[in-house]
Design a protein around this motif. Structure first.
Motif, PDB file in Angstrom:
ATOM      1  N   ARG A  30       0.855  -1.198   0.000  1.00 44.21           N
ATOM      2  CA  ARG A  30       0.000   0.000   0.000  1.00 44.21           C
ATOM      3  C   ARG A  30       0.882   1.236   0.000  1.00 44.21           C
ATOM      4  NH1 ARG A  30      -5.195  -1.059   0.945  1.00 44.21           N
ATOM      5  NH2 ARG A  30      -5.727  -2.971   2.002  1.00 44.21           N
ATOM      6  N   GLY A  40      -5.018   1.793  -7.645  1.00 45.10           N
ATOM      7  CA  GLY A  40      -4.050   0.728  -7.488  1.00 45.10           C
ATOM      8  C   GLY A  40      -3.328   0.468  -8.793  1.00 45.10           C
ATOM      9  N   LEU A  55      -1.646  -0.854  -3.814  1.00 47.29           N
ATOM     10  CA  LEU A  55      -2.948  -0.220  -3.606  1.00 47.29           C
ATOM     11  C   LEU A  55      -2.774   1.139  -2.937  1.00 47.29           C
ATOM     12  CD1 LEU A  55      -4.779  -3.353  -2.189  1.00 47.29           C
ATOM     13  CD2 LEU A  55      -5.012  -2.397  -4.482  1.00 47.29           C
ATOM     14  N   ASP A  68     -10.722  -2.725  -4.937  1.00 44.69           N
ATOM     15  CA  ASP A  68      -9.527  -2.336  -5.684  1.00 44.69           C
ATOM     16  C   ASP A  68      -8.541  -3.505  -5.781  1.00 44.69           C
ATOM     17  OD1 ASP A  68     -10.571   0.229  -5.955  1.00 44.69           O
ATOM     18  OD2 ASP A  68      -9.346   1.076  -4.340  1.00 44.69           O
ATOM     19  N   GLU A  72      -7.378  -5.330  -9.246  1.00 47.24           N
ATOM     20  CA  GLU A  72      -5.991  -5.508  -9.686  1.00 47.24           C
ATOM     21  C   GLU A  72      -5.674  -6.985  -9.910  1.00 47.24           C
ATOM     22  OE1 GLU A  72      -4.202  -3.121 -10.823  1.00 47.24           O
ATOM     23  OE2 GLU A  72      -5.653  -1.631 -10.165  1.00 47.24           O
TER      24      GLU A  72
END
Length: 146
Positions: A30, A40, A55, A68, A72
């Motif tokens: 992240r 992301g 992300l 999200d 991805e």
């Protein structure tokens, strides 16, 4: 053997999506982006033969973050060999990743049995915490993946 068997999934809600992805070999991270341009990013590292997902942490929304991550994952599964993304293909590719995410997180064989024949917004909101997905995602699946 299905991908659900390989990944150790069943048709119940996925409690920790990032753990599932990491157990399947995806490196997840992240970052604080500082804006709303990108939720992301995902990419296969061909040299390492492993996928990466990064992300954005700015939104601080549990439901959005799970979507999200699944989105991805959809790119990794569906679009691994797409080398160049242009404006003509962008919308269909994003749409495919959205649909993958919704259907991956809300498998029809279990999610649909929890809905009434004519579900209301209140039905979707009641299922939000159980499935860890927004009401909007659940409505999308109910309308398009059946």
């Amino acid at each position: 053997m299905s991908s659900a068997d390989i990944w150790g999934l069943n048709i119940a809600p996925i409690s920790d999506l990032l753990l599932v992805m990491e157990n399947a070999g995806v490196v997840c991270s992240r970052f604080e982006q500082g804006g709303a341009l990108m939720d992301g990013y995902s990419q296969w590292n061909e040299r390492e033969k492993r996928p990466y997902v990064i992300l954005a942490s700015d939104k601080n929304n549990f439901f959005r973050s799970r979507f999200d991550a699944a989105h991805e994952l959809g790119h990794l599964v569906l679009h691994r060999y797409i080398e160049r993304l242009d404006c003509i293909n962008f919308k269909p590719i994003e749409s495919q990743a959205h649909k993958f995410a919704a259907c991956f997180m809300l498998p029809e064989e279990s999610f649909s049995v929890e809905l009434s024949t004519h579900p209301t917004l209140e039905n979707f909101i009641a299922l939000k915490n159980r499935w860890g997905m927004s009401a909007q995602s659940m409505i999308c699946v109910q309308k398009n993946c059946n």
